[in-house]
Design a protein around this motif. Structure first.
Motif, PDB file in Angstrom:
ATOM      1  N   TYR A 286       8.667   4.635  -5.553  1.00 56.98           N
ATOM      2  CA  TYR A 286       9.853   3.802  -5.337  1.00 56.98           C
ATOM      3  C   TYR A 286      10.466   3.288  -6.635  1.00 56.98           C
ATOM      4  O   TYR A 286      11.453   2.558  -6.609  1.00 56.98           O
ATOM      5  CB  TYR A 286       9.498   2.620  -4.431  1.00 56.98           C
ATOM      6  CG  TYR A 286       9.115   3.056  -3.035  1.00 56.98           C
ATOM      7  CD1 TYR A 286      10.057   3.585  -2.166  1.00 56.98           C
ATOM      8  CD2 TYR A 286       7.796   2.975  -2.595  1.00 56.98           C
ATOM      9  CE1 TYR A 286       9.707   4.000  -0.883  1.00 56.98           C
ATOM     10  CE2 TYR A 286       7.426   3.390  -1.319  1.00 56.98           C
ATOM     11  CZ  TYR A 286       8.390   3.895  -0.471  1.00 56.98           C
ATOM     12  OH  TYR A 286       8.029   4.311   0.789  1.00 56.98           O
ATOM     13  N   LYS A 287       9.855   3.671  -7.780  1.00 58.87           N
ATOM     14  CA  LYS A 287      10.359   3.305  -9.105  1.00 58.87           C
ATOM     15  C   LYS A 287      10.533   1.793  -9.261  1.00 58.87           C
ATOM     16  O   LYS A 287      11.507   1.308  -9.840  1.00 58.87           O
ATOM     17  CB  LYS A 287      11.679   4.038  -9.391  1.00 58.87           C
ATOM     18  CG  LYS A 287      11.515   5.550  -9.492  1.00 58.87           C
ATOM     19  CD  LYS A 287      12.833   6.224  -9.767  1.00 58.87           C
ATOM     20  CE  LYS A 287      12.637   7.713 -10.061  1.00 58.87           C
ATOM     21  NZ  LYS A 287      11.966   8.436  -8.962  1.00 58.87           N
ATOM     22  N   GLN A 288       9.570   1.049  -8.732  1.00 54.62           N
ATOM     23  CA  GLN A 288       9.561  -0.404  -8.837  1.00 54.62           C
ATOM     24  C   GLN A 288       8.120  -0.890  -9.037  1.00 54.62           C
ATOM     25  O   GLN A 288       7.194  -0.294  -8.506  1.00 54.62           O
ATOM     26  CB  GLN A 288      10.153  -1.049  -7.581  1.00 54.62           C
ATOM     27  CG  GLN A 288      11.600  -0.676  -7.296  1.00 54.62           C
ATOM     28  CD  GLN A 288      12.188  -1.470  -6.153  1.00 54.62           C
ATOM     29  OE1 GLN A 288      12.159  -2.692  -6.159  1.00 54.62           O
ATOM     30  NE2 GLN A 288      12.743  -0.783  -5.170  1.00 54.62           N
ATOM     31  N   TYR A 289       7.961  -1.955  -9.817  1.00 50.67           N
ATOM     32  CA  TYR A 289       6.653  -2.592 -10.025  1.00 50.67           C
ATOM     33  C   TYR A 289       5.647  -1.643 -10.693  1.00 50.67           C
ATOM     34  O   TYR A 289       4.436  -1.792 -10.543  1.00 50.67           O
ATOM     35  CB  TYR A 289       6.098  -3.061  -8.674  1.00 50.67           C
ATOM     36  CG  TYR A 289       5.281  -4.333  -8.730  1.00 50.67           C
ATOM     37  CD1 TYR A 289       5.880  -5.547  -9.045  1.00 50.67           C
ATOM     38  CD2 TYR A 289       3.926  -4.345  -8.444  1.00 50.67           C
ATOM     39  CE1 TYR A 289       5.151  -6.725  -9.085  1.00 50.67           C
ATOM     40  CE2 TYR A 289       3.174  -5.526  -8.473  1.00 50.67           C
ATOM     41  CZ  TYR A 289       3.798  -6.695  -8.803  1.00 50.67           C
ATOM     42  OH  TYR A 289       3.067  -7.867  -8.836  1.00 50.67           O
ATOM     43  N   GLN A 290       6.147  -0.673 -11.476  1.00 45.76           N
ATOM     44  CA  GLN A 290       5.266   0.365 -12.036  1.00 45.76           C
ATOM     45  C   GLN A 290       4.322  -0.182 -13.108  1.00 45.76           C
ATOM     46  O   GLN A 290       3.120   0.072 -13.067  1.00 45.76           O
ATOM     47  CB  GLN A 290       6.119   1.506 -12.603  1.00 45.76           C
ATOM     48  CG  GLN A 290       6.803   2.344 -11.522  1.00 45.76           C
ATOM     49  CD  GLN A 290       7.787   3.342 -12.089  1.00 45.76           C
ATOM     50  OE1 GLN A 290       8.963   3.051 -12.270  1.00 45.76           O
ATOM     51  NE2 GLN A 290       7.307   4.535 -12.381  1.00 45.76           N
ATOM     52  N   GLU A 291       4.877  -0.909 -14.088  1.00 43.79           N
ATOM     53  CA  GLU A 291       4.033  -1.434 -15.158  1.00 43.79           C
ATOM     54  C   GLU A 291       3.039  -2.465 -14.617  1.00 43.79           C
ATOM     55  O   GLU A 291       1.873  -2.502 -15.022  1.00 43.79           O
ATOM     56  CB  GLU A 291       4.896  -2.063 -16.254  1.00 43.79           C
ATOM     57  CG  GLU A 291       5.685  -1.046 -17.059  1.00 43.79           C
ATOM     58  CD  GLU A 291       6.426  -1.685 -18.210  1.00 43.79           C
ATOM     59  OE1 GLU A 291       6.422  -2.940 -18.320  1.00 43.79           O
ATOM     60  OE2 GLU A 291       7.008  -0.941 -19.015  1.00 43.79           O
ATOM     61  N   GLU A 292       3.506  -3.289 -13.680  1.00 44.54           N
ATOM     62  CA  GLU A 292       2.633  -4.303 -13.093  1.00 44.54           C
ATOM     63  C   GLU A 292       1.493  -3.655 -12.307  1.00 44.54           C
ATOM     64  O   GLU A 292       0.330  -4.069 -12.415  1.00 44.54           O
ATOM     65  CB  GLU A 292       3.434  -5.230 -12.171  1.00 44.54           C
ATOM     66  CG  GLU A 292       4.395  -6.154 -12.884  1.00 44.54           C
ATOM     67  CD  GLU A 292       5.728  -5.508 -13.230  1.00 44.54           C
ATOM     68  OE1 GLU A 292       6.571  -6.167 -13.839  1.00 44.54           O
ATOM     69  OE2 GLU A 292       5.904  -4.315 -12.904  1.00 44.54           O
ATOM     70  N   ALA A 293       1.821  -2.643 -11.511  1.00 47.08           N
ATOM     71  CA  ALA A 293       0.803  -1.977 -10.687  1.00 47.08           C
ATOM     72  C   ALA A 293      -0.266  -1.309 -11.546  1.00 47.08           C
ATOM     73  O   ALA A 293      -1.468  -1.435 -11.274  1.00 47.08           O
ATOM     74  CB  ALA A 293       1.460  -0.947  -9.769  1.00 47.08           C
ATOM     75  N   SER A 294       0.161  -0.597 -12.581  1.00 48.60           N
ATOM     76  CA  SER A 294      -0.811   0.081 -13.445  1.00 48.60           C
ATOM     77  C   SER A 294      -1.644  -0.933 -14.229  1.00 48.60           C
ATOM     78  O   SER A 294      -2.827  -0.704 -14.480  1.00 48.60           O
ATOM     79  CB  SER A 294      -0.098   1.042 -14.405  1.00 48.60           C
ATOM     80  OG  SER A 294       0.849   0.359 -15.189  1.00 48.60           O
ATOM     81  N   SER A 295      -1.051  -2.075 -14.586  1.00 44.55           N
ATOM     82  CA  SER A 295      -1.793  -3.117 -15.310  1.00 44.55           C
ATOM     83  C   SER A 295      -2.836  -3.769 -14.406  1.00 44.55           C
ATOM     84  O   SER A 295      -3.962  -4.030 -14.828  1.00 44.55           O
ATOM     85  CB  SER A 295      -0.822  -4.176 -15.842  1.00 44.55           C
ATOM     86  OG  SER A 295       0.131  -3.598 -16.707  1.00 44.55           O
ATOM     87  N   ILE A 296      -2.455  -4.034 -13.151  1.00 42.37           N
ATOM     88  CA  ILE A 296      -3.398  -4.604 -12.183  1.00 42.37           C
ATOM     89  C   ILE A 296      -4.555  -3.642 -11.947  1.00 42.37           C
ATOM     90  O   ILE A 296      -5.722  -4.047 -11.882  1.00 42.37           O
ATOM     91  CB  ILE A 296      -2.676  -4.930 -10.856  1.00 42.37           C
ATOM     92  CG1 ILE A 296      -1.686  -6.076 -11.058  1.00 42.37           C
ATOM     93  CG2 ILE A 296      -3.693  -5.295  -9.765  1.00 42.37           C
ATOM     94  CD1 ILE A 296      -0.708  -6.243  -9.919  1.00 42.37           C
ATOM     95  N   LEU A 297      -4.227  -2.358 -11.845  1.00 44.42           N
ATOM     96  CA  LEU A 297      -5.268  -1.336 -11.662  1.00 44.42           C
ATOM     97  C   LEU A 297      -6.245  -1.352 -12.839  1.00 44.42           C
ATOM     98  O   LEU A 297      -7.469  -1.325 -12.638  1.00 44.42           O
ATOM     99  CB  LEU A 297      -4.630   0.050 -11.527  1.00 44.42           C
ATOM    100  CG  LEU A 297      -5.582   1.237 -11.386  1.00 44.42           C
ATOM    101  CD1 LEU A 297      -6.379   1.150 -10.099  1.00 44.42           C
ATOM    102  CD2 LEU A 297      -4.811   2.557 -11.447  1.00 44.42           C
ATOM    103  N   ALA A 298      -5.715  -1.433 -14.061  1.00 44.91           N
ATOM    104  CA  ALA A 298      -6.573  -1.426 -15.249  1.00 44.91           C
ATOM    105  C   ALA A 298      -7.436  -2.683 -15.328  1.00 44.91           C
ATOM    106  O   ALA A 298      -8.644  -2.605 -15.583  1.00 44.91           O
ATOM    107  CB  ALA A 298      -5.707  -1.304 -16.508  1.00 44.91           C
TER     108      ALA A 298
END
Length: 315
Positions: A286-298
């Motif tokens: 959906y091209k939204q919240y991408q940096e946040e999602a990958s940071s939370i995953l890390a």
């Protein structure tokens, strides 16, 4: 028990950073499909079919505990992102999944399998069903309804909400092998139907590939995404790593699960696992919240070293 997982995770991270597969954008989805469509369904089927009907009925309280826990976590985090961090519905829904989508299907076989053996497949099957039959379809429907509202035009036919719900549930069950495989095993166990040992041994052989490959591809996923540390990211990560297992503990005791039993401890460990890579896939889609999602995953993945290790020592 956590050190081998971290080692394989780092191995996958190295492979992703050094582009060992000549194109991570193509390699990661293919390896994910190998895990989710072939290895994991076999592992969950064998783990579920190997237990007795009496044990399965006794363990149903875990299913309801996980369902209530993950649903509360999803809704709370969605409203938190929406009203506190002023996110739109799509971003808020992904934030909700970041807290509620515990990576049981990815890390569960590696962690629980080493602690509890094949029988842990029941707990992993239950969290897989809860996440993929209830939580992910709910999040998907909320996202799609919001997108339909924002993209409505006079020439675009109106889509029935009931059809959308039915399609989401159908795809969640019948188009997702690691959901229908354990569901089929549940049915066979309830009907007291035994499967041939040669069949179970064959499925177990490919199922054993699940743990290592799933953790490896999770490391690759972290490697190819950008990192961004904000107060929101940190809070969502803490809610996932600490808040979710605490919530499960409260819900499980409220449903009269016996504290300290293997099934209770398995549910607690599953709740403490990191966010699933699915949040990054949805954010990318959906091209939204991408940096946040990958940071939370890390962050939640690295935080697993502390939280899961502490839980193993306590229980």
């Amino acid at each position: 028990m956590v050190i081998p997982i971290i080692f394989v995770l780092a191995f996958g991270f190295f492979a992703g950073k050094t582009n060992q597969f000549n194109g991570n954008d193509k390699a990661i989805p293919i390896i994910n499909e190998l895990v989710l469509n072939f290895a994991l369904p076999c592992s969950l089927f064998v783990g579920t079919i190997s237990i007795s009907r009496v044990q399965l009925i006794d363990d149903l309280v875990l299913f309801f505990s996980l369902f209530i826990t993950l649903l509360i976590a999803y809704l709370f985090s969605l409203f938190l992102a929406k009203f506190v961090f002023k996110r739109n519905i799509v971003e808020s829904s992904i934030a909700g999944l970041a807290v509620s989508f515990s990576a049981g299907p990815f890390y569960g076989p590696a962690l629980l399998g080493s602690l509890y053996g094949v029988s842990s497949g029941v707990a992993i099957s239950m969290i897989s069903v809860v996440i993929n039959v209830f939580i992910v379809p709910l999040a998907t429907i909320i996202i799609k309804v919001d997108l339909l509202k924002s993209n409505t035009t006079v020439n675009k036919p109106e889509v029935s909400i009931y059809k959308m719900v039915g399609t989401a549930i159908y795809q969640a069950i019948f188009k997702t092998p690691f959901v229908w495989a354990p569901l089929l095993a549940f049915i066979l166990v309830f009907l007291n139907i035994k499967t041939p040992s040669v069949m179970n041994n064959s499925l177990e052989l490919i199922g054993k590939a699940t743990a290592g490959i799933a953790v490896f591809v999770a490391g690759m996923t972290i490697a190819v995404n950008k990192f961004k540390l904000t107060g929101e990211v940190l809070l969502i990560s803490l809610l996932k790593s600490i808040g979710l297992p605490v919530l499960f503990f409260i819900v499980a005791l409220a449903l009269h699960m016996a504290k300290g039993t293997p099934i209770f401890n398995q549910g607690l460990l599953l709740a403490a696992l990191p966010s699933g890579p699915m949040i990054v896939l949805l954010a990318t889609k959906y091209k939204q919240y991408q940096e946040e999602a990958s940071s939370i995953l890390a962050i939640t993945t690295l935080g697993m070293i502390i939280t899961v290790t502490a839980l193993i020592m306590i229980i």
